[in-house]
Design a protein around this motif. Sequence first.
Motif, PDB file in Angstrom:
ATOM      1  N   ALA A 152       0.838  -1.209   0.000  1.00 37.37           N
ATOM      2  CA  ALA A 152       0.000   0.000   0.000  1.00 37.37           C
ATOM      3  C   ALA A 152       0.868   1.251   0.000  1.00 37.37           C
ATOM      4  CB  ALA A 152      -0.930  -0.011   1.205  1.00 37.37           C
ATOM      5  N   ALA A 153       1.984   1.235   0.732  1.00 36.82           N
ATOM      6  CA  ALA A 153       2.884   2.393   0.756  1.00 36.82           C
ATOM      7  C   ALA A 153       3.564   2.582  -0.600  1.00 36.82           C
ATOM      8  CB  ALA A 153       3.929   2.216   1.852  1.00 36.82           C
ATOM      9  N   LEU A 154       3.930   1.485  -1.259  1.00 40.84           N
ATOM     10  CA  LEU A 154       4.515   1.598  -2.600  1.00 40.84           C
ATOM     11  C   LEU A 154       3.491   2.146  -3.595  1.00 40.84           C
ATOM     12  CD1 LEU A 154       6.523  -1.748  -2.716  1.00 40.84           C
ATOM     13  CD2 LEU A 154       7.474   0.570  -2.650  1.00 40.84           C
ATOM     14  N   ALA A 155       2.218   1.834  -3.374  1.00 43.53           N
ATOM     15  CA  ALA A 155       1.181   2.414  -4.234  1.00 43.53           C
ATOM     16  C   ALA A 155       1.154   3.932  -4.090  1.00 43.53           C
ATOM     17  CB  ALA A 155      -0.183   1.817  -3.897  1.00 43.53           C
ATOM     18  N   ASP A 156       1.393   4.421  -2.879  1.00 41.16           N
ATOM     19  CA  ASP A 156       1.498   5.872  -2.684  1.00 41.16           C
ATOM     20  C   ASP A 156       2.685   6.440  -3.457  1.00 41.16           C
ATOM     21  OD1 ASP A 156      -0.729   6.240  -1.189  1.00 41.16           O
ATOM     22  OD2 ASP A 156       0.288   6.450   0.736  1.00 41.16           O
ATOM     23  N   VAL A 157       3.808   5.713  -3.454  1.00 46.29           N
ATOM     24  CA  VAL A 157       4.962   6.150  -4.247  1.00 46.29           C
ATOM     25  C   VAL A 157       4.583   6.201  -5.722  1.00 46.29           C
ATOM     26  CG1 VAL A 157       7.333   5.592  -4.925  1.00 46.29           C
ATOM     27  CG2 VAL A 157       6.609   5.252  -2.557  1.00 46.29           C
ATOM     28  N   GLY A 158       3.836   5.192  -6.185  1.00 45.80           N
ATOM     29  CA  GLY A 158       3.389   5.191  -7.576  1.00 45.80           C
ATOM     30  C   GLY A 158       2.486   6.369  -7.891  1.00 45.80           C
ATOM     31  N   ARG A 159       1.593   6.730  -6.976  1.00 45.43           N
ATOM     32  CA  ARG A 159       0.699   7.862  -7.219  1.00 45.43           C
ATOM     33  C   ARG A 159       1.473   9.175  -7.291  1.00 45.43           C
ATOM     34  NH1 ARG A 159      -2.171   4.813  -3.254  1.00 45.43           N
ATOM     35  NH2 ARG A 159      -3.910   3.679  -4.207  1.00 45.43           N
ATOM     36  N   LEU A 160       2.445   9.333  -6.406  1.00 42.75           N
ATOM     37  CA  LEU A 160       3.263  10.546  -6.459  1.00 42.75           C
ATOM     38  C   LEU A 160       4.079  10.592  -7.746  1.00 42.75           C
ATOM     39  CD1 LEU A 160       4.469  10.770  -2.746  1.00 42.75           C
ATOM     40  CD2 LEU A 160       2.853  12.287  -3.902  1.00 42.75           C
ATOM     41  N   THR A 161       4.561   9.428  -8.180  1.00 41.86           N
ATOM     42  CA  THR A 161       5.281   9.380  -9.453  1.00 41.86           C
ATOM     43  C   THR A 161       4.376   9.822 -10.590  1.00 41.86           C
ATOM     44  OG1 THR A 161       6.670   7.561  -8.650  1.00 41.86           O
ATOM     45  CG2 THR A 161       6.534   7.853 -11.032  1.00 41.86           C
ATOM     46  N   ARG A 162       3.165   9.360 -10.600  1.00 46.20           N
ATOM     47  CA  ARG A 162       2.206   9.750 -11.637  1.00 46.20           C
ATOM     48  C   ARG A 162       1.972  11.265 -11.614  1.00 46.20           C
ATOM     49  NH1 ARG A 162      -3.316   6.649 -11.132  1.00 46.20           N
ATOM     50  NH2 ARG A 162      -3.485   7.964  -9.278  1.00 46.20           N
ATOM     51  N   GLN A 163       1.857  11.840 -10.443  1.00 46.41           N
ATOM     52  CA  GLN A 163       1.659  13.288 -10.343  1.00 46.41           C
ATOM     53  C   GLN A 163       2.907  14.055 -10.782  1.00 46.41           C
ATOM     54  OE1 GLN A 163      -0.127  13.302  -6.121  1.00 46.41           O
ATOM     55  NE2 GLN A 163      -1.103  15.038  -7.163  1.00 46.41           N
ATOM     56  N   LEU A 164       4.074  13.525 -10.438  1.00 46.19           N
ATOM     57  CA  LEU A 164       5.315  14.193 -10.833  1.00 46.19           C
ATOM     58  C   LEU A 164       5.478  14.162 -12.351  1.00 46.19           C
ATOM     59  CD1 LEU A 164       7.750  15.682  -9.744  1.00 46.19           C
ATOM     60  CD2 LEU A 164       8.818  13.483  -9.210  1.00 46.19           C
ATOM     61  N   LEU A 165       5.059  13.079 -12.962  1.00 49.46           N
ATOM     62  CA  LEU A 165       5.099  13.002 -14.420  1.00 49.46           C
ATOM     63  C   LEU A 165       4.128  14.008 -15.053  1.00 49.46           C
ATOM     64  CD1 LEU A 165       5.301   9.134 -14.872  1.00 49.46           C
ATOM     65  CD2 LEU A 165       7.075  10.796 -15.484  1.00 49.46           C
ATOM     66  N   ALA A 166       3.010  14.272 -14.385  1.00 52.45           N
ATOM     67  CA  ALA A 166       2.083  15.285 -14.890  1.00 52.45           C
ATOM     68  C   ALA A 166       2.727  16.674 -14.860  1.00 52.45           C
ATOM     69  CB  ALA A 166       0.799  15.274 -14.070  1.00 52.45           C
TER      70      ALA A 166
END
Length: 467
Positions: A152-166
């Motif tokens: 679940a914590a890695l999923a948060d890392v993935g979400r932040l990565t997605r936002q950073l790519l935006a």
Amino acid sequence: MTVGHWTDQASASLRAAADAMAGRDVVHADAALGVIHARRDAYAGLAHLAELLVGDRPLRPEPTRADAGAVLRDHSRTHLSRMRVGLYAATVIDGPPYPPADAPRTPVDQAMRRVADAVGVAGDIIASHIQPGQRPRTPEGVAIRAGGGVRAALADVGRLTRQLLAVDAKLPGWLRRADPHDLGRFGPPAAAARWATRSRLRVVAEQVIEDGAGLEPLLRLLDAAPASRGTVPAVETADQAVAALATARTWLWQHPDQVQAEHLLLATQLGLAVHTIAGAHTTGDPVVQLREWRRAAKALADLHGAPTAAPGRPAAAELAETLRWTRDRLHPRDGEPAGQRVDQVARLHADLPLLAEALHRAVPHTVARGELFRGEPDLHKPLGKQLFYARTNWTAITQPNAATRALERAFTELEPLDDLGALRSLQARAGQAFPRPPRPSAGAPGPATPLGPGVDGTPGQVVPRGR
């Protein structure tokens, strides 16, 4: 502040940065430099956060974008390993290093600096419990290594990565608004942003998010491992009692070879007091728990120890203050409902299994060092005297005996049933702190819940607080 607080801060700041990139104003060179540096720190911080969660060491040397592109397309690797390589590659900017930027002054570079700082603090919190290649520093670290809350914590890392790519998708256009004579300097970071958005980094981030979908985000509740303090504040509230107990049990868990008789005595008296006052309001079998804390207290009643040495005095003071506060709850205060006093004491229960685990680990060390003594009364008649005198002969216990075995049996019964006990205590503690959240009115946003969704030594001395 918890991991979840800081990842939420990073998410909000990424949204603010993306919004602030709209407009037509000329981009000042210092603002551009600030964004370039903060962007790199944010990507590197996310990679480090992922490494801490799974126990991997940093990639050295950092992969080139060409190598990372091949890895991101390699379906034989795990989603996480591919995302990690992509995060490192996104930090690579061709050409000489960029000079440091002045303090952030515009909304874009301010927001991006907040992103990098928030991700860094979240990583520092995880690192206070566990680091790659090292023994876990806390029970929470053991739970993380057992996989508790990690996906679940890695999923948060993935979400932040997605936002950073935006944000990266808007970065080249934003940099083109720089002063014409600075424009040529910012071609490499614009190229790095275009590579990141065109690579498969977003795809693997989405897969990491999917891997953690629907799982309890336990690590969002995690705070930095408490450090024992030289000066121990007086405990006056339930929050302060919970913090003092967490600090003491963390020190005991980290230093089993320094635990002394006073720690064992205060901790068992505390466990017994909590269950005497609020046992019926705690989870688990209150009868068994009360019986085992009584067994431990009875075993210690026949044992004594030397004065606590300096390294362990702050932990002993934390336990003593928590015990004093707990016993004070036996007596009602003016206008304080009895149920409220019991609920306050019950908040300590979540950490008691972890305290028992720390004590169980420490008892063999305490015995082996000869820290515990058994007293045997003796009548002594000095030569030439008519009277007998009572005296106690003290013998150091250096091998397990009936009392120390009883201690270990009691602590074994009281410690967590699995490696995730530390993270479950976080969940229980949060539930006790917020027992009945207010019901939101129709159409109004509800309060953020502790288990909400992921983001898009010197001697101890007790002194009154505030002095």
